[in-house]
Design a protein around this motif. Structure first.
Motif, mmCIF file in Angstrom:
data_model
loop_
_atom_site.group_PDB
_atom_site.id
_atom_site.type_symbol
_atom_site.label_atom_id
_atom_site.label_comp_id
_atom_site.label_asym_id
_atom_site.label_seq_id
_atom_site.Cartn_x
_atom_site.Cartn_y
_atom_site.Cartn_z
ATOM 1 N N ASN A 64 -0.406 13.211 0.402
ATOM 2 C CA ASN A 64 0.319 12.258 -0.004
ATOM 3 C C ASN A 64 1.518 12.690 -1.066
ATOM 4 O O ASN A 64 2.569 12.174 -0.723
ATOM 5 C CB ASN A 64 -0.463 11.266 -0.897
ATOM 6 C CG ASN A 64 -1.231 10.509 -0.101
ATOM 7 O OD1 ASN A 64 -0.830 10.264 1.028
ATOM 8 N ND2 ASN A 64 -2.570 9.969 -0.597
ATOM 9 N N ASN A 137 -10.577 8.279 9.780
ATOM 10 C CA ASN A 137 -10.198 9.039 8.780
ATOM 11 C C ASN A 137 -9.890 8.246 7.501
ATOM 12 O O ASN A 137 -9.509 8.544 6.466
ATOM 13 C CB ASN A 137 -8.971 9.747 9.122
ATOM 14 C CG ASN A 137 -8.336 10.985 8.332
ATOM 15 O OD1 ASN A 137 -8.979 11.692 8.024
ATOM 16 N ND2 ASN A 137 -7.104 10.802 7.738
ATOM 17 N N PHE A 138 -10.475 7.188 7.493
ATOM 18 C CA PHE A 138 -10.283 6.253 6.358
ATOM 19 C C PHE A 138 -10.769 6.673 4.939
ATOM 20 O O PHE A 138 -12.114 6.858 4.999
ATOM 21 C CB PHE A 138 -10.506 4.875 6.780
ATOM 22 C CG PHE A 138 -10.039 3.936 5.674
ATOM 23 C CD1 PHE A 138 -8.941 3.523 5.528
ATOM 24 C CD2 PHE A 138 -11.108 3.087 4.972
ATOM 25 C CE1 PHE A 138 -8.509 2.375 4.486
ATOM 26 C CE2 PHE A 138 -10.850 2.041 4.012
ATOM 27 C CZ PHE A 138 -9.644 1.631 3.864
ATOM 28 N N ASN A 139 -10.209 6.726 4.110
ATOM 29 C CA ASN A 139 -10.576 6.869 2.728
ATOM 30 C C ASN A 139 -9.669 6.025 1.688
ATOM 31 O O ASN A 139 -8.660 6.197 1.703
ATOM 32 C CB ASN A 139 -10.310 8.471 2.082
ATOM 33 C CG ASN A 139 -10.931 8.538 0.744
ATOM 34 O OD1 ASN A 139 -10.242 8.258 0.067
ATOM 35 N ND2 ASN A 139 -11.933 9.185 0.583
ATOM 36 N N ARG A 142 -7.419 7.423 -1.001
ATOM 37 C CA ARG A 142 -6.286 8.180 -0.576
ATOM 38 C C ARG A 142 -5.253 7.335 0.358
ATOM 39 O O ARG A 142 -4.086 7.596 0.085
ATOM 40 C CB ARG A 142 -6.668 9.324 0.168
ATOM 41 C CG ARG A 142 -7.427 10.454 -0.584
ATOM 42 C CD ARG A 142 -7.370 11.624 -0.103
ATOM 43 N NE ARG A 142 -8.059 11.737 0.970
ATOM 44 C CZ ARG A 142 -9.539 12.065 1.187
ATOM 45 N NH1 ARG A 142 -9.987 12.227 0.202
ATOM 46 N NH2 ARG A 142 -10.224 12.075 2.474
ATOM 47 N N PHE A 143 -5.994 6.212 0.913
ATOM 48 C CA PHE A 143 -5.178 5.578 2.138
ATOM 49 C C PHE A 143 -4.210 4.570 0.832
ATOM 50 O O PHE A 143 -3.086 4.090 1.392
ATOM 51 C CB PHE A 143 -5.849 4.576 2.631
ATOM 52 C CG PHE A 143 -5.175 3.652 3.421
ATOM 53 C CD1 PHE A 143 -4.567 4.215 4.804
ATOM 54 C CD2 PHE A 143 -5.028 2.428 3.425
ATOM 55 C CE1 PHE A 143 -3.695 3.486 5.569
ATOM 56 C CE2 PHE A 143 -4.338 1.613 4.146
ATOM 57 C CZ PHE A 143 -3.575 1.905 5.387
ATOM 58 N N LEU A 146 -1.443 6.664 -0.056
ATOM 59 C CA LEU A 146 -0.411 6.597 1.372
ATOM 60 C C LEU A 146 0.127 5.212 1.320
ATOM 61 O O LEU A 146 1.585 5.475 1.826
ATOM 62 C CB LEU A 146 -1.227 7.178 2.317
ATOM 63 C CG LEU A 146 -0.478 6.685 3.457
ATOM 64 C CD1 LEU A 146 0.636 7.735 3.864
ATOM 65 C CD2 LEU A 146 -1.548 7.191 4.929
ATOM 66 N N ALA A 147 -0.498 4.080 1.275
ATOM 67 C CA ALA A 147 0.222 3.025 1.628
ATOM 68 C C ALA A 147 1.478 2.512 0.650
ATOM 69 O O ALA A 147 2.646 2.129 0.934
ATOM 70 C CB ALA A 147 -0.716 1.759 1.881
ATOM 71 N N LEU A 245 0.709 5.025 8.924
ATOM 72 C CA LEU A 245 -0.457 4.310 8.350
ATOM 73 C C LEU A 245 -1.694 4.373 9.162
ATOM 74 O O LEU A 245 -2.891 4.168 8.809
ATOM 75 C CB LEU A 245 -0.176 2.986 8.052
ATOM 76 C CG LEU A 245 1.026 2.370 6.792
ATOM 77 C CD1 LEU A 245 1.260 1.321 6.610
ATOM 78 C CD2 LEU A 245 0.461 3.119 5.412
ATOM 79 N N ASP A 257 -2.972 10.745 5.025
ATOM 80 C CA ASP A 257 -4.401 10.057 5.128
ATOM 81 C C ASP A 257 -4.472 8.876 5.715
ATOM 82 O O ASP A 257 -4.853 7.894 5.202
ATOM 83 C CB ASP A 257 -4.952 9.976 3.573
ATOM 84 C CG ASP A 257 -4.966 11.436 2.992
ATOM 85 O OD1 ASP A 257 -5.666 12.168 3.423
ATOM 86 O OD2 ASP A 257 -4.493 11.608 1.862
ATOM 87 N N SER A 258 -4.195 8.768 7.054
ATOM 88 C CA SER A 258 -4.122 7.579 7.817
ATOM 89 C C SER A 258 -5.499 7.224 8.227
ATOM 90 O O SER A 258 -6.411 7.605 7.990
ATOM 91 C CB SER A 258 -3.393 7.848 9.249
ATOM 92 O OG SER A 258 -1.931 8.474 9.060
ATOM 93 N N ILE A 259 -5.403 5.736 8.777
ATOM 94 C CA ILE A 259 -6.859 5.415 8.987
ATOM 95 C C ILE A 259 -7.363 6.042 10.066
ATOM 96 O O ILE A 259 -8.659 6.310 10.144
ATOM 97 C CB ILE A 259 -6.690 3.858 9.503
ATOM 98 C CG1 ILE A 259 -5.904 2.946 8.453
ATOM 99 C CG2 ILE A 259 -8.062 3.480 10.013
ATOM 100 C CD1 ILE A 259 -5.698 1.629 8.787
#
Length: 320
Positions: A64, A137-139, A142-143, A146-147, A245, A257-259
């Motif tokens: 990120n 890969n969802f966290n 971190r997501f 990223l968003a 994303l 860190d995408s979904i």
């Protein structure tokens, strides 16, 4: 007359030549200084930067943080471009953006919404048809970071590319060449070539440039037919934002860190050709009906009037 909007500022050829070089320097070199400083602070070495290994840089800074500094180069470039246009050309940003009296944000959001829906649908169709190629890969923590970074900065990143290529360069080349086809061809080819150092090219081969160059032509046609950058701005932002994303891979420009993570072997396939030769023509048809485009040949290949002719027409229209 989008290209002719350049005449509303100082449009000497030398201003464009100097501007293209100066803004590129600000974008690529000055814009990269924060990333260099961050790597020096964290790794006490620039060897990882010299190697160009995105994975290694991500391991030093975190994915990120690396994304933030990568996007920051575009933000700095965009500020530099706007400053140069305002100070050296004395041209308003509205005139760099559109031939309309004000920027039509409804166009921006319409193009964004259309392409966000289509690209998201394609991604989830592919995940459904080939689930073995993806892993979740969802966290959440971190997501969310990223968003926030992506939503705030990716539209600025894509805007830099649009304003530089299909805005500033297209207007400059257009008034120098006095036609529309040359800036369309040159900016579209350069847009593709600019992506030649992306990690996707190393993995998939030069065939992927068909997608990048085809996308360049699509965005250039949008700009010339609609007499403004609004549709291109919205489309480009949606394209990069959904990609960042939803899906990442170890061999793409956005390793974040995408979904989902694409774990398949990189292969040049239908996903490169279908957008260029099927989806883009359909979208051009949809946009043409919505915005009532006419005179395709004239708008894409016609002459650009001289400064005297354009300003006289502007005065005449204002007096009516």
């Amino acid at each position: 007359m989008y290209i002719a909007q350049a005449y509303k500022g100082l449009s000497d050829s030398w201003r464009y030549v100097v501007g293209l070089l100066a803004v590129f320097f600000v974008w690529q070199f000055i814009g990269g200084i924060p990333l260099i400083i961050a790597l020096l602070v964290e790794a006490d070495s620039l060897s990882v930067l010299g190697a160009g290994d995105m994975g290694a840089m991500a391991s030093v800074l975190g994915s990120n943080t690396l994304l933030f500094f990568m996007l920051l180069t575009f933000v700095i470039g965009l500020v530099g471009l706007f400053a140069y246009v305002s100070i050296v050309h004395r041209q308003k940003i509205t005139q760099l953006t559109t031939s309309r009296k004000k920027i039509d944000f409804k166009r921006v959001f319409f193009a964004f919404g259309v392409w966000a829906l289509i690209s998201t649908a394609f991604i989830f169709i592919d995940i459904t048809l080939a689930p073995e190629d993806y892993e979740l890969n969802f966290n959440l923590d971190r997501f969310v970071v990223l968003a926030i970074i992506a939503i705030l900065m990716i539209p600025l990143q894509t805007s830099m590319e649009e304003y530089y290529m299909r805005g500033y360069m297209m207007q400059g080349l257009g008034i120098m060449a006095k036609n529309r086809w040359l800036p369309l061809v040159v900016t579209s080819l350069l847009f593709g070539i600019m992506h030649i150092f992306n990690p996707e090219v190393a993995e998939l081969g030069y065939g992927i440039l068909v997608f990048y160059i085809g996308t360049g032509f699509f965005l250039g046609i949008l700009t010339l037919m609609d007499e403004g950058l609004e549709l291109a701005l919205g489309f480009h932002a949606a394209n990069n934002l959904t990609a960042a994303l939803l899906v990442t891979a170890d061999w793409t420009a956005f390793q974040v860190d995408s979904i989902y993570r694409d774990i398949s072997d990189p292969v040049l396939g239908w996903d490169v050709l279908v957008p260029v030769f099927v989806i883009y023509p359909i979208l051009l048809y949809v946009f043409s009906k919505k915005y009532k485009w006419t005179d395709w040949k004239e708008r894409l290949t016609g002459d650009v009037p001289s400064e005297e002719t354009f300003l006289a027409l502007e005065k005449e229209n204002a007096d009516v």
